[in-house]
Write a protein that holds these residues in place. Sequence first.
Motif, short mmCIF file in Angstrom:
data_model
loop_
_atom_site.label_atom_id
_atom_site.label_comp_id
_atom_site.label_asym_id
_atom_site.label_seq_id
_atom_site.Cartn_x
_atom_site.Cartn_y
_atom_site.Cartn_z
N GLY A 13 -11.18 -2.30 4.99
CA GLY A 13 -10.01 -1.45 5.79
C GLY A 13 -8.75 -1.29 5.24
O GLY A 13 -7.62 -0.80 5.77
N GLY A 14 -8.69 -2.04 4.08
CA GLY A 14 -7.29 -1.97 3.32
C GLY A 14 -7.11 -0.55 2.82
O GLY A 14 -7.98 0.12 2.53
N VAL A 15 -5.70 -0.32 2.84
CA VAL A 15 -5.28 0.99 2.34
C VAL A 15 -4.67 0.82 1.06
O VAL A 15 -3.94 0.03 0.68
CB VAL A 15 -3.89 1.56 3.30
N ASN A 16 -5.45 1.77 0.04
CA ASN A 16 -5.13 1.62 -1.32
C ASN A 16 -4.39 2.68 -2.03
O ASN A 16 -4.90 3.97 -1.62
CB ASN A 16 -6.42 1.41 -2.22
N ARG A 17 -3.49 2.69 -2.68
CA ARG A 17 -2.74 3.97 -3.28
C ARG A 17 -3.46 3.89 -4.83
O ARG A 17 -3.37 3.26 -5.53
CB ARG A 17 -1.28 3.55 -3.47
N VAL A 18 -4.03 5.29 -4.98
CA VAL A 18 -4.76 5.54 -6.05
C VAL A 18 -4.08 6.53 -6.71
O VAL A 18 -3.94 7.82 -6.24
CB VAL A 18 -6.22 5.56 -5.99
N PRO A 19 -3.45 6.42 -8.11
CA PRO A 19 -2.88 7.66 -8.79
C PRO A 19 -3.75 8.43 -9.13
O PRO A 19 -4.78 8.45 -9.31
CB PRO A 19 -2.30 6.79 -10.10
#
Length: 148
Positions: A13-19
């Motif tokens: 459930g972690g929120v990941n910032r993907v470029p």
Amino acid sequence: MSGSHQIVCTTCGGVNRVPDDRPAGSARCGKCRTPLFASKPVDADADMFKRQTQRGDIPVLVDVWAPWCGPCRMMSPAFEAAAATLEPGIRLLKLNSDSENELAGRLGIRSIPTMLLFADGQEVARVSGAMTAQQIVNWARDQLRSRA
């Protein structure tokens, strides 16, 4: 956010910032290191559904189904095949209306299978009835194109 996408991990459930310049299909969760996409739909409970539709910023396609539903079982392989085509641009979830009947009620599910398409945290389209993989792909893409 410009230049990246927020993608919610289906495992932790972690929120990941993907470029944007990094292929999301090969990205891993920064918290649990699980790949963010596996080219297959993910079984979702109410919490996962909420995190995916509210915290991630990619569209989410939800197949609402039940184990006793013949057309749902017939469509399941097609929905899985559609995931291989639509991910990582669209997250595909499977929501069991029997085990998540309260959420199915809040969503106004009257028949199954029903597919719901969410973008920017809001339902933007729905369709009921079994479809082939190509029909699922075309429908989802057409709905998103018409919003642009």
